[in-house]
Structures are given as C-alpha cells and as structure tokens.
Enzyme design. Structure first.
Site, mmCIF file in Angstrom:
data_model
loop_
_atom_site.group_PDB
_atom_site.id
_atom_site.type_symbol
_atom_site.label_atom_id
_atom_site.label_comp_id
_atom_site.label_asym_id
_atom_site.label_seq_id
_atom_site.Cartn_x
_atom_site.Cartn_y
_atom_site.Cartn_z
ATOM 1 N N HIS A 1 8.150 34.781 12.586
ATOM 2 C CA HIS A 1 8.715 35.727 11.621
ATOM 3 C C HIS A 1 8.625 37.162 12.133
ATOM 4 C CE1 HIS A 1 10.574 35.366 7.712
ATOM 5 N NE2 HIS A 1 10.039 36.506 7.356
ATOM 6 N N ARG B 1 15.382 32.723 10.546
ATOM 7 C CA ARG B 1 14.072 32.174 10.183
ATOM 8 C C ARG B 1 13.770 31.024 11.134
ATOM 9 N NH1 ARG B 1 17.006 32.896 5.403
ATOM 10 N NH2 ARG B 1 16.121 34.430 3.951
ATOM 11 N N HIS C 1 19.587 38.027 3.116
ATOM 12 C CA HIS C 1 18.875 38.461 1.914
ATOM 13 C C HIS C 1 19.834 38.539 0.737
ATOM 14 C CE1 HIS C 1 15.458 40.622 4.319
ATOM 15 N NE2 HIS C 1 15.236 39.328 4.154
ATOM 16 N N ARG D 1 11.807 38.028 13.621
ATOM 17 C CA ARG D 1 12.800 38.370 12.587
ATOM 18 C C ARG D 1 12.608 39.830 12.147
ATOM 19 N NH1 ARG D 1 16.136 36.056 8.530
ATOM 20 N NH2 ARG D 1 15.692 36.687 6.371
ATOM 21 N N TYR E 1 12.462 47.296 5.802
ATOM 22 C CA TYR E 1 12.627 47.576 7.223
ATOM 23 C C TYR E 1 13.084 49.007 7.492
ATOM 24 C CZ TYR E 1 12.399 42.514 7.642
ATOM 25 O OH TYR E 1 11.993 41.203 7.580
ATOM 26 N N LYS F 1 18.443 29.622 3.101
ATOM 27 C CA LYS F 1 17.827 29.192 1.851
ATOM 28 C C LYS F 1 18.895 28.907 0.804
ATOM 29 C CE LYS F 1 13.413 31.646 2.354
ATOM 30 N NZ LYS F 1 12.516 32.681 1.764
#
Length: 309
Positions: free
Chosen positions: A246, A147, A272, A249, A281, A171
C-alpha cells in the site's frame, strides 16, 4: 443561560435517564462554555453564533486538551443547542457548521523518487528465480497505484499492451481504466517472455492460465506473498527502508500530485468514491516545498550585483 442549562440537565436526567457521571460531565462542559462567554464579554444566549463556538474551540486547543476531550465538549454543546432549538429558545443553532475530527489524521507514508528507484534497481539485480516477475509487480504497483488485491487478481486479458491501458476491477466490483507507462509495460512483457510462459507451459490444464502474476506453482499470488517478496528485496539488498504494497499506492498518488496532476484525475485513477479519500495526499515533500518557494518568492534568491553596482 443558567436556567436553560438547568432545564437541559433535568431533561437528561429525567427523560434520557443518563447516569450521574454523564450528567456531571455535561454540567461541567456547559459551565465551562458559559464561563468562556462571560470572560469574552458576556454574549447573551440569543446572540451566541458560530464565531463564538469557533473561538471556544480555539480556546480549548490552546489549553492543549486531548482531541477526544475537545470532541466530547463539542458533543455536549451540540446536544444542548439541539435541545434549545426544539424548545424554541433560539432559532439559530451555532453548532451546525462546527466540524471537528477527534482522530488526528496521519499522513500517508510514501517513498521519495530516489528511494523507489533504489528498490526497483535492487529488484533488477536480484538473482531470485522469479526476479522478472518481482520487478514487474514493483513497476506495475508504482505505475498504476493499484491495490495489492487488485494486482493479484489481475488477468492478462485486462492488460492492453498496444494502447498501454489496464482495466482494473476494484472494490464493489467497480471497473476503472488506468494508463501504464513504458517501463512498467516493458517489465511485464519481460516477465511474460522469460518466466510466465514457461510456468503456463508446465501446467497446460491450469485453471489459472489467465492470471497475470503466478507463483512458482502456477497459482495466483496472494497479497501476503507480494508483501513477503517486497520485504525480501529490501532486506537482502541492505536498503534501510520499510516497505509494504500500500506504500507504493501512496507513493503513486503523492508523486502524481507533487508533479502537477489534478485531484480529480488522481481520485479516478485510485478508484476513490469520495474526493475526501484522495485529499490525504495533498501533502508535499520538503524538497518540493523548497523548490516551489525558490521559484515563486521574489526575494527567495540572493540578488547578483550588476556591473553598474
């Protein structure tokens, strides 16, 4: 079913205190469902099963109703059958396995390999004073799928140049390890040698000495600054492409999966928590789809005549 629908409507009106408009919507939805069942052969209430609701969903879709309208009608049925189970009218709730997303999922926007190569080559030709830094950012974002916030907060101590691995803090302060390819490592080393070391030398007491990507003032780059850098490269070199961090990414994940990476590995690399976040994806490019078709279909290629023919 009429008596059960009437009892349910009275429940909504008297106990749930729903508005008249809401009650009317529930009544219409249930009447339409009952009409569908009658037109399909008249299934009795206790025989209504998951398959019947799936057929009804297909029927609604064929009518080209909006996704929000379909979701509302299914919500009505969920409420009705939940109440029916509570009233012991039936033991089976046919809605339990029905899932429907009212929002159409957008496929992630990504670059083709030729496009990302054009952007990187343009950055390398750029005469901007911070060109080596900008190339390093591009290479690293594409090579790792980080990110932009993770890239901006990346510190030199998190990069192991010997084994070519990066320790990323994502995150929720969760840590993950990402391998980095030769070209991205070379770009970062070039940036350190030709620009970053000079910036640090000019600000000897800087509290930002360990941050990898610095502005010309010696402060860590922000996400907004990275977006500006990428847009400037594309605009000044006449590339007819829309770019944002992004998207790199998305490109990272798409290219890995299109070239044979397994879903779980990509999930871990992206950081994730849920595999469902990575499943967006699983689209493939038209070129990749055509290539796969030509390789595997027995009659995809024109047969050549042999000498005996």
């Amino acid at each position: 079913m009429d008596a059960k629908v009437s009892a349910f409507i009275r429940y909504l009106l008297n106990e749930r205190r729903y508005s008249d408009l809401t009650i009317q919507a529930y009544q219409r939805d249930l009447n339409e469902f009952e009409g569908f069942l009658l037109s399909s052969g008249g299934v009795s209430f206790n025989e209504i099963a998951y398959q019947d609701v799936r057929l009804y969903l297909a029927f609604l879709t064929e009518k080209e109703l909006s996704r929000t309208t379909i979701a509302r009608k299914l919500s009505t049925l969920r409420s009705f059958f939940k109440y029916a189970v509570q009233q012991q009218w039936t033991e089976i709730n046919p809605m339990e396995l029905i899932q429907y997303n009212s929002k159409k999922q957008r496929l992630p926007d990504f670059f083709y390999e030729s496009e990302i190569n054009s952007i990187i080559e343009a950055a390398k030709r750029d005469d901007h004073p911070s060109a080596t830094r900008n190339v390093a950012i591009l290479e690293l974002l594409y090579a790792t799928g980080m990110r932009v916030s993770e890239c901006c907060q990346l510190k030199v101590s998190q990069v192991d140049f010997n084994i070519q691995m990066i320790r990323v803090i994502g995150k929720g302060n969760k840590e993950r390890i990402i391998p980095v390819g030769d070209q991205a490592i070379a770009a970062v080393l070039d940036y350190q040698k030709n620009l970053r070391d000079q910036l640090i030398a000019n600000i000897p007491n800087s509290p930002y000495r360990d941050f990898l990507f610095l502005s010309d003032k010696g402060k860590p780059l922000t996400a907004a600054q990275v977006r500006t850098i990428l847009n400037r490269i594309v605009d000044q070199h006449g590339l007819n492409l829309k770019i944002h961090p992004h998207k790199l990414r998305h490109t990272f994940a798409t290219h890995l999966l299109n070239n044979g990476a397994d879903m779980r590995s990509v999930q871990e690399l992206l950081g994730h928590v849920d595999l469902s976040s990575t499943q967006i994806y699983t689209h493939v490019t038209k070129d990749k789809l055509r290539q796969t078709y030509l390789q595997v279909h027995p009659r995809a290629k024109r047969q050549t005549k042999t000498e005996e023919d």
